[in-house]
Motif scaffolding. Structure first.
Motif, PDB file in Angstrom:
ATOM      1  N   ALA A  87       0.830  -1.211   0.000  1.00  0.00           N
ATOM      2  CA  ALA A  87       0.000   0.000   0.000  1.00  0.00           C
ATOM      3  C   ALA A  87       0.861   1.257   0.000  1.00  0.00           C
ATOM      4  N   GLN A  88       1.907   1.271   0.794  1.00  0.00           N
ATOM      5  CA  GLN A  88       2.778   2.448   0.854  1.00  0.00           C
ATOM      6  C   GLN A  88       3.421   2.726  -0.502  1.00  0.00           C
ATOM      7  N   ARG A  89       3.906   1.682  -1.164  1.00  0.00           N
ATOM      8  CA  ARG A  89       4.601   1.881  -2.435  1.00  0.00           C
ATOM      9  C   ARG A  89       3.627   2.213  -3.561  1.00  0.00           C
ATOM     10  N   ILE A  90       2.471   1.616  -3.532  1.00  0.00           N
ATOM     11  CA  ILE A  90       1.454   1.942  -4.534  1.00  0.00           C
ATOM     12  C   ILE A  90       0.955   3.360  -4.325  1.00  0.00           C
ATOM     13  N   ALA A  91       0.728   3.759  -3.075  1.00  0.00           N
ATOM     14  CA  ALA A  91       0.267   5.115  -2.790  1.00  0.00           C
ATOM     15  C   ALA A  91       1.304   6.142  -3.229  1.00  0.00           C
ATOM     16  N   ALA A  92       2.575   5.864  -2.966  1.00  0.00           N
ATOM     17  CA  ALA A  92       3.623   6.803  -3.371  1.00  0.00           C
ATOM     18  C   ALA A  92       3.633   6.984  -4.886  1.00  0.00           C
ATOM     19  N   GLY A  93       3.499   5.878  -5.631  1.00  0.00           N
ATOM     20  CA  GLY A  93       3.467   5.974  -7.088  1.00  0.00           C
ATOM     21  C   GLY A  93       2.205   6.621  -7.604  1.00  0.00           C
ATOM     22  N   LYS A  94       1.077   6.336  -6.948  1.00  0.00           N
ATOM     23  CA  LYS A  94      -0.204   6.875  -7.401  1.00  0.00           C
ATOM     24  C   LYS A  94      -0.338   8.363  -7.112  1.00  0.00           C
ATOM     25  N   LEU A  95       0.114   8.808  -5.959  1.00  0.00           N
ATOM     26  CA  LEU A  95      -0.116  10.183  -5.539  1.00  0.00           C
ATOM     27  C   LEU A  95       0.982  11.135  -5.978  1.00  0.00           C
ATOM     28  N   LEU A  96       2.055  10.625  -6.566  1.00  0.00           N
ATOM     29  CA  LEU A  96       3.051  11.490  -7.185  1.00  0.00           C
ATOM     30  C   LEU A  96       2.361  12.359  -8.235  1.00  0.00           C
ATOM     31  N   ASN A  97       2.540  13.670  -8.122  1.00  0.00           N
ATOM     32  CA  ASN A  97       1.905  14.596  -9.065  1.00  0.00           C
ATOM     33  C   ASN A  97       0.386  14.448  -9.068  1.00  0.00           C
ATOM     34  N   ALA A  98      -0.160  14.022  -7.904  1.00  0.00           N
ATOM     35  CA  ALA A  98      -1.600  13.801  -7.748  1.00  0.00           C
ATOM     36  C   ALA A  98      -2.141  12.839  -8.801  1.00  0.00           C
ATOM     37  N   GLY A  99      -1.347  11.822  -9.119  1.00  0.00           N
ATOM     38  CA  GLY A  99      -1.795  10.801 -10.059  1.00  0.00           C
ATOM     39  C   GLY A  99      -1.720  11.196 -11.515  1.00  0.00           C
ATOM     40  N   GLN A 100      -1.261  12.403 -11.803  1.00  0.00           N
ATOM     41  CA  GLN A 100      -1.197  12.886 -13.187  1.00  0.00           C
ATOM     42  C   GLN A 100       0.119  12.423 -13.821  1.00  0.00           C
ATOM     43  N   THR A 101       0.238  11.101 -13.912  1.00  0.00           N
ATOM     44  CA  THR A 101       1.460  10.432 -14.359  1.00  0.00           C
ATOM     45  C   THR A 101       1.063   9.283 -15.271  1.00  0.00           C
ATOM     46  N   CYS A 102       1.694   9.184 -16.426  1.00  0.00           N
ATOM     47  CA  CYS A 102       1.279   8.169 -17.405  1.00  0.00           C
ATOM     48  C   CYS A 102       1.506   6.752 -16.895  1.00  0.00           C
ATOM     49  N   ILE A 103       2.461   6.551 -16.003  1.00  0.00           N
ATOM     50  CA  ILE A 103       2.741   5.200 -15.506  1.00  0.00           C
ATOM     51  C   ILE A 103       2.269   5.017 -14.064  1.00  0.00           C
ATOM     52  N   ALA A 104       1.414   5.895 -13.572  1.00  0.00           N
ATOM     53  CA  ALA A 104       0.848   5.690 -12.236  1.00  0.00           C
ATOM     54  C   ALA A 104       0.028   4.407 -12.228  1.00  0.00           C
ATOM     55  N   PRO A 105       0.040   3.658 -11.126  1.00  0.00           N
ATOM     56  CA  PRO A 105      -0.854   2.493 -11.056  1.00  0.00           C
ATOM     57  C   PRO A 105      -2.296   2.944 -11.227  1.00  0.00           C
ATOM     58  N   ASP A 106      -3.002   2.334 -12.161  1.00  0.00           N
ATOM     59  CA  ASP A 106      -4.342   2.778 -12.523  1.00  0.00           C
ATOM     60  C   ASP A 106      -5.431   1.957 -11.830  1.00  0.00           C
ATOM     61  N   TYR A 107      -5.118   0.737 -11.459  1.00  0.00           N
ATOM     62  CA  TYR A 107      -6.008  -0.064 -10.621  1.00  0.00           C
ATOM     63  C   TYR A 107      -5.177  -1.152  -9.946  1.00  0.00           C
ATOM     64  N   VAL A 108      -5.703  -1.657  -8.832  1.00  0.00           N
ATOM     65  CA  VAL A 108      -4.997  -2.644  -8.029  1.00  0.00           C
ATOM     66  C   VAL A 108      -5.829  -3.909  -7.927  1.00  0.00           C
ATOM     67  N   LEU A 109      -5.194  -5.038  -8.142  1.00  0.00           N
ATOM     68  CA  LEU A 109      -5.817  -6.342  -7.947  1.00  0.00           C
ATOM     69  C   LEU A 109      -5.223  -6.964  -6.691  1.00  0.00           C
ATOM     70  N   VAL A 110      -6.072  -7.271  -5.726  1.00  0.00           N
ATOM     71  CA  VAL A 110      -5.629  -7.774  -4.437  1.00  0.00           C
ATOM     72  C   VAL A 110      -6.520  -8.947  -4.034  1.00  0.00           C
ATOM     73  N   ALA A 111      -5.959  -9.913  -3.312  1.00  0.00           N
ATOM     74  CA  ALA A 111      -6.749 -11.071  -2.884  1.00  0.00           C
ATOM     75  C   ALA A 111      -7.974 -10.615  -2.091  1.00  0.00           C
ATOM     76  N   ASN A 112      -9.083 -11.308  -2.281  1.00  0.00           N
ATOM     77  CA  ASN A 112     -10.342 -10.905  -1.651  1.00  0.00           C
ATOM     78  C   ASN A 112     -10.213 -10.690  -0.148  1.00  0.00           C
ATOM     79  N   ASP A 113      -9.465 -11.544   0.510  1.00  0.00           N
ATOM     80  CA  ASP A 113      -9.370 -11.433   1.965  1.00  0.00           C
ATOM     81  C   ASP A 113      -8.398 -10.344   2.418  1.00  0.00           C
ATOM     82  N   GLN A 114      -7.792  -9.613   1.463  1.00  0.00           N
ATOM     83  CA  GLN A 114      -6.876  -8.530   1.825  1.00  0.00           C
ATOM     84  C   GLN A 114      -7.379  -7.149   1.413  1.00  0.00           C
ATOM     85  N   ARG A 115      -8.566  -7.101   0.802  1.00  0.00           N
ATOM     86  CA  ARG A 115      -9.074  -5.803   0.340  1.00  0.00           C
ATOM     87  C   ARG A 115      -9.225  -4.799   1.472  1.00  0.00           C
ATOM     88  N   GLU A 116      -9.861  -5.209   2.550  1.00  0.00           N
ATOM     89  CA  GLU A 116     -10.088  -4.278   3.659  1.00  0.00           C
ATOM     90  C   GLU A 116      -8.767  -3.826   4.270  1.00  0.00           C
TER      91      GLU A 116
END
Length: 469
Positions: free
Chosen positions: A234-263
């Protein structure tokens, strides 16, 4: 030439091409030019950072220094360090049949290169391709984005301090000028922007058969494999996503996570935002959305998902949005329907869909059912599974157990695949993009091919049978 944007673009191209033919830059000239560019950029970068912040409404100065300053300076240093070696001809071994002829590959400049750069990293994405084009020996016409007008005007001023207009010219204007620019018969056209506009650029270049490099975007996924520490992911995805408020062509655009780890992932994202952006309104570290139209688009994506029944989690709370200052709070959309626009379009903002999966094969299938992305992020502690996932998914580039960082590697080519782009740049890949690898064969005084000329006789029969056995 005081106002190149008002000049006839075709005449400007003709002048640049004539100047290039008369005095093609030598490797020594290119080194001097890049050295001067580095000096001027470093001296004036605070001005550029202020201009970018004014264009966005608020932009983190530290992020500007890292993403638009450090990256360009590092690229200049890398190109200058290797330019002499890259420019030398490479000897190749001629096929034995043609001995004693010899062969080589020469690296030749193309001529005049056109560059159309976007607004999200307005210095980086204008200057890094320009640096490669100059290193390869070309002249350049640059058309920066109209959405960051202060930065674009300052870039024109900065480049005019380094280069004469017949070597590098910057033209300013909106979409109509960009369309005319793309239709010019450049020796190469380099475009960074959306897939939609990329199609138009390629169509405009087609009548001239102008070679194009398209650096586009798309929906870059992240997969968190079972067993990977969710807080770290979460920390690394958030850092990549929120860089430049997400206005980045290679920002993570969606996350796939195991059902029991979503929360747990949602909770970890909330903790990250509270820790790093305790007050989005006052912090200087969170970038605003570039203009009102883009802000409204992001708001519409969230409202459509909310109306469709998706769970919307605004971090830290709905009240964190500030439309007047275009502050769009980090927002998670949990298990959105795939038909929603937020799952069909590149988001280009701080909105992150979070999608559960039962088995990792299901996550891989989800990614592969969509257009090939510009970037892919896989979080996994098992090397064998990681190799299998990387083999199964084709993307423009990938980072394992982090986000975004592959773009900062000078030894790695950067570029998309299919809808996310074509061609590469950065480092040697950029030098090659703006060069013609010209093969040359030097025939010897005696040519083995003299044995294979008519009228064909017994020797020719023997040789042709030998060669076609």
């Amino acid at each position: 030439m005081n106002n190149p944007e008002t000049d006839d673009l075709s005449a400007l191209l003709d002048r640049q091409r004539a100047a290039w033919r008369e005095n093609e830059p030598t490797p020594a000239q290119r080194l001097r030019d890049l050295g001067k560019l580095r000096e001027v950029l470093k001296r004036r970068f605070d001005e550029l950072a202020d201009a970018m912040s004014a264009d966005f409404g608020r932009r983190s100065k530290h992020e500007s220094l890292l993403t638009d300053g450090m990256t360009v300076l590092h690229e200049i240093d890398h190109q200058r360090r290797h330019l002499a070696r890259w420019s030398r001809s490479r000897h190749r071994l001629a096929d034995w049949l043609f001995w004693p002829a010899r062969t080589e590959v020469q690296y030749r400049a193309l001529g005049v290169v056109g560059i159309i750069s976007p607004w999200n990293y307005p210095v980086n994405l204008a200057l890094i391709p320009l640096v490669s084009a100059i290193a390869a020996g070309n002249h350049v016409m640059l058309k920066p984005s109209e959405h960051t007008p202060r930065t674009s005007a300052l870039l024109r001023e900065l480049l005019a301090e380094v280069f004469p207009a017949e070597r590098v010219s910057t033209v300013l204007g909106g979409p109509e000028l960009a369309a005319r620019f793309a239709s010019l018969p450049f020796d190469h056209l380099f475009f960074t922007g959306s897939t939609e506009i990329g199609r138009k650029v390629m169509a405009a270049a087609a009548p001239n058969l102008t070679p194009v490099t398209l650096e586009l975007g798309g929906k870059s996924p992240a997969i968190i494999a079972p067993g990977y520490p969710i807080d770290t992911a979460a920390q690394r995805i958030a850092a990549g996503k929120l860089l430049n408020a997400g206005q980045t062509c290679i920002a993570p655009d969606y996350v796939l996570v195991a059902n029991d780890q979503r929360e747990a992932f949602v909770a970890a994202m909330r903790a990250y935002v509270l820790r790093h952006y305790p007050d989005l309104t006052t912090t200087p570290d969170y970038t605003s959305i570039v203009h009102d139209g883009h802000y409204r688009r992001l708001h519409a994506l969230v409202e459509e998902a909310r109306a469709a029944g998706a769970e919307v989690v605004t971090l830290p709370a709905d009240s964190a949005h500030d439309a007047g200052r275009r502050v769009f709070a980090p927002t998670l959309i949990v298990d959105p329907d795939p038909s929603l626009h937020v799952m069909q379009e590149e988001i280009f903002g701080p909105i992150l869909p979070v999608i559960g999966y039962a088995r990792i094969e299901e996550a891989v299938a989800f990614v592969n059912a969509r257009p090939r992305p510009l970037a892919f992020y896989h979080f996994d502690l098992e090397r064998r599974r990681t190799r299998g996932v990387l083999k199964a998914i084709l993307a423009g580039g990938a980072t394992v157990n982090d986000c975004v960082l592959h773009i900062a590697q000078s030894e790695l080519p950067f570029g998309g695949v299919g809808p996310s782009g074509m061609g590469h740049y950065h480092g040697h890949a950029g030098f090659l993009t703006f060069s013609k690898q010209m093969p040359v064969l030097y025939q010897a005084r005696w040519s083995s091919m003299a044995l294979l000329r008519p009228p064909y006789a017994k020797l020719a029969d023997f040789v042709t049978r030998l060669l076609t056995r």
